[in-house]
Write a protein that holds these residues in place. Structure first.
Motif, PDB file in Angstrom:
ATOM      1  N   TRP A 225      -3.381  -7.371   8.755  1.00 49.52           N
ATOM      2  CA  TRP A 225      -4.048  -6.081   8.981  1.00 49.52           C
ATOM      3  C   TRP A 225      -3.116  -5.090   9.668  1.00 49.52           C
ATOM      4  O   TRP A 225      -3.113  -3.892   9.368  1.00 49.52           O
ATOM      5  CB  TRP A 225      -5.314  -6.266   9.814  1.00 49.52           C
TER       6      TRP A 225
ATOM      7  N   GLU B 241      -3.433  -4.468   1.332  1.00 49.35           N
ATOM      8  CA  GLU B 241      -4.870  -4.550   1.604  1.00 49.35           C
ATOM      9  C   GLU B 241      -5.495  -5.755   0.920  1.00 49.35           C
ATOM     10  O   GLU B 241      -6.353  -6.432   1.504  1.00 49.35           O
ATOM     11  CB  GLU B 241      -5.563  -3.267   1.161  1.00 49.35           C
TER      12      GLU B 241
ATOM     13  N   THR C  25      -1.715  -1.492  -3.480  1.00 53.35           N
ATOM     14  CA  THR C  25      -2.884  -2.217  -2.963  1.00 53.35           C
ATOM     15  C   THR C  25      -2.546  -3.622  -2.471  1.00 53.35           C
ATOM     16  O   THR C  25      -3.441  -4.350  -2.043  1.00 53.35           O
ATOM     17  CB  THR C  25      -3.961  -2.335  -4.061  1.00 53.35           C
TER      18      THR C  25
ATOM     19  N   THR D 150      -7.357  -8.609   3.078  1.00 49.53           N
ATOM     20  CA  THR D 150      -8.777  -8.854   2.812  1.00 49.53           C
ATOM     21  C   THR D 150      -9.031 -10.317   2.489  1.00 49.53           C
ATOM     22  O   THR D 150      -9.985 -10.931   2.997  1.00 49.53           O
ATOM     23  CB  THR D 150      -9.259  -7.965   1.656  1.00 49.53           C
TER      24      THR D 150
ATOM     25  N   ASP E 251      -6.989   3.466  12.474  1.00 48.46           N
ATOM     26  CA  ASP E 251      -7.245   2.815  11.194  1.00 48.46           C
ATOM     27  C   ASP E 251      -8.176   1.638  11.450  1.00 48.46           C
ATOM     28  O   ASP E 251      -7.974   0.883  12.415  1.00 48.46           O
ATOM     29  CB  ASP E 251      -5.922   2.325  10.588  1.00 48.46           C
TER      30      ASP E 251
ATOM     31  N   LYS F   2      -0.898  -3.685   7.135  1.00 49.95           N
ATOM     32  CA  LYS F   2      -1.602  -2.836   6.172  1.00 49.95           C
ATOM     33  C   LYS F   2      -1.782  -1.424   6.692  1.00 49.95           C
ATOM     34  O   LYS F   2      -1.731  -0.442   5.941  1.00 49.95           O
ATOM     35  CB  LYS F   2      -2.969  -3.464   5.854  1.00 49.95           C
TER      36      LYS F   2
ATOM     37  N   ALA G 273      -8.204  -1.090  10.134  1.00 48.70           N
ATOM     38  CA  ALA G 273      -7.421  -2.330  10.118  1.00 48.70           C
ATOM     39  C   ALA G 273      -6.959  -2.700  11.518  1.00 48.70           C
ATOM     40  O   ALA G 273      -6.864  -3.886  11.863  1.00 48.70           O
ATOM     41  CB  ALA G 273      -6.220  -2.170   9.188  1.00 48.70           C
TER      42      ALA G 273
END
Length: 565
Positions: A201, A174, A171, A178, A217, A204, A219
């Motif tokens: 992004w 991300e 994770t 974020t 995606d 990611k 992102a």
């Protein structure tokens, strides 16, 4: 989907891995990189540990940097330089610059942040090794410990960066993206924040585009929105333009990056990679001459940087120098750029004279160097090419291929067939049956063989045999989308097939084949030459004249011939 046979950039990223990697792992990694073709070439770790005291600040590597928590003007200058180098994808040099800034002001939190950022994941695939991640986490924690003088926004940036290197690994990307997005939304006019967030992004996303060039995606949709909003405000920011070229290259509209790419070299005239970057767009949209010259200039800048700054390892140690050479050679092959292309080919073979048997990437990239000699070298130059060692079978294939192409230019059917037979014999080499990328390497060998068989058949007037040989080679090559980054097999074999169909008397099929391939290889001059011949055979003189005109737009070479198409 682009196959590993076609996407040279993917090949460079995968085949740098140790030979001990299991076949299944390598093939899986290859598929992932093919579907997510964002990198320029494997950069590896930037954590070299090289001393920074004697580092030289070379001007002209772009714009970037911002006011940080230091009163030391030299530390501020080196921080800004580190930002510029990072956006120029000079990852190791960027780390050195930030460490130089830290040495000048050990209490500077953002200098430590810069080191942590530059050490981490990047679009060249580097910064993911455990050593880089651990060192980056330590630097990011140093930044948080020293952050008393940093602005609230900068402290938030430090906290976000710690997320990139800590907690559950799956994770991290991300969480970092974020958090950066939240900061960027609170500071919508900050160009640096926007670029950092878009980069996060992009890193990611597991897959960028689907087969239609649409975002695969969310992102990527977000990254595109951020970059385009930022470019509307700051259309000359080098870092933003760099990311935008990468992001749009395999989208459904790579042309969007053209106006930005055209200005990038002016904005960063000493940054080799930024001078190179427009060629990603140029090659994708069929501007092969510009792709060639962008990299001729980038190669020269690599040498200049080495003279001015003497980075560790010199030119040979520059991770992206080979990429610049390969990209320039690809453009030269497509544009007929014999003079510049042969210089690049000589540069490649002399810069990397000793190739490890495990380095399949460099063996594969050398194919364009040999192809240039085969297509444009003098008889003396081709004869002087040293045969690669038996431990380098892929390079031996390319060596035979070069000799076969040269023989085809000379009209020596027997010599072309002899080189095709030599390649066929190498298909039984044990290395082509096992090891990483076995399917790619097997296809590479057969394509090289079939192209020469087709050349010999065309010279001998056996159109049926030429169609059979070129159709098989095109079938292998066509396992994926063609065009874009210079591929290992340097040209669309469908154009040879079209020429063979025309020689067979099927002008309509030849025309259809060229029209089809121009979707993937826009503005290919040799394909337009074949198209002109087909249109003439069909009695379409206006269309033939238009195709002849188009064949000259991107061509700087000499006369064209159907049996060499």
């Amino acid at each position: 989907m682009r196959t590993i046979l076609l996407a040279g950039v993917c090949l460079g990223s995968i085949l740098c891995a140790p030979a001990a990697v299991a076949d299944a792992t390598a093939d899986r990694a290859a598929r992932e990189m093919i579907e997510n073709p964002q990198v320029c070439g494997r950069a590896g770790t930037a954590n070299s540990g090289t001393p920074v005291a004697d580092m030289v600040m070379v001007e002209g590597v772009g714009d970037g940097g911002f006011l940080i928590d230091t009163t030391n003007p030299e530390a501020q200058a080196w921080f800004n330089h580190g930002v510029r180098l990072r956006w120029a994808f000079e990852h190791s040099e960027s780390v050195r610059a930030f460490r130089k800034a830290r040495s000048l002001d050990p209490s500077c939190a953002m200098c430590a942040w810069g080191e942590a950022w530059a050490l981490g994941p990047n679009l060249n695939g580097g910064g993911n090794d455990p050593d880089s991640q651990a060192t980056a986490l330590k630097a990011a924690r140093d930044a948080r410990r020293l952050g008393r003088r940093a602005t609230p926004m900068q402290r938030q940036m430090i906290d976000a960066l710690i997320q990139r290197y800590s907690g559950r690994e799956a994770t991290r990307a991300e969480r970092y993206a974020t958090r950066m997005d939240r900061i960027a939304l609170r500071h919508p006019d900050d160009v640096t924040l926007a670029a950092l967030t878009a980069d996060a992004w992009m890193l990611k996303a597991d897959k960028w585009w689907d087969d239609d060039g649409k975002a695969a995606d969310p992102a990527i949709t977000r990254a595109m929105s951020i970059l385009e909003t930022s470019l509307a405000k700051a259309p000359e920011d080098p870092g933003t333009i760099h990311l935008y070229i990468h992001l749009t290259e395999w989208s459904d509209d790579p042309h969007k990056a053209i106006p930005y790419g055209e200005r990038l070299a002016r904005l960063a005239p000493s940054a080799s990679h930024l001078v190179h970057m427009p060629s990603h767009t140029f090659y994708r949209v069929g501007r092969y001459k510009d792709a060639m010259m962008s990299n001729v200039n980038a190669v020269a800048l690599d040498k200049r940087y080495n003279e001015l700054a003497a980075p560790p390892g010199g030119v040979v140690g520059m991770p992206l120098h080979g990429h610049n050479l390969h990209f320039g050679m690809g453009g030269a092959l497509m544009a007929g750029g014999a003079e510049e292309g042969l210089k690049l080919a000589e540069g490649f073979l002399t810069t990397y004279p000793e190739v490890s048997p495990d380095n399949l990437w460099r063996q594969a990239m050398s194919n364009n160097a040999y192809a240039l000699y085969g297509r444009y070298g003098s008889a003396e130059q081709v004869a002087a090419l040293k045969k690669p060692a038996d431990t380098l079978p892929m390079m031996q294939i390319s060596w035979h291929y070069a000799r076969g192409e040269a023989a085809a230019r000379a009209g020596d059917v027997a010599a072309v067939r002899a080189e095709a037979e030599a390649i066929a014999a190498l298909r039984d080499h044990g290395s082509f049956a096992t090891g990483p990328m076995v399917e790619m390497r097997a296809g590479f060998v057969e394509i090289s063989q079939r192209i020469l068989e087709g050349r010999a058949a065309m010279l001998a007037g056996d159109a049926d045999a030429a169609v059979t040989a070129f159709a098989r080679a095109a079938e292998i090559q066509g396992m994926g989308e063609e065009g874009g980054d210079p591929p290992i097999i340097w040209y669309p074999i469908r154009r040879s097939l079209a020429a063979a169909l025309l020689a067979k008397g099927d002008a309509a099929a030849a025309r259809a084949k060229v029209v089809e391939l121009l979707e993937d290889w826009p503005s290919d001059p040799y394909s337009y030459f074949v198209l002109a011949q087909a249109e003439t055979a069909l009695g379409n003189e206006a269309a033939a004249d238009d195709a002849r005109r188009r064949s000259r737009v991107e061509w700087v070479g000499g006369q064209m011939a159907l049996n060499l198409a």
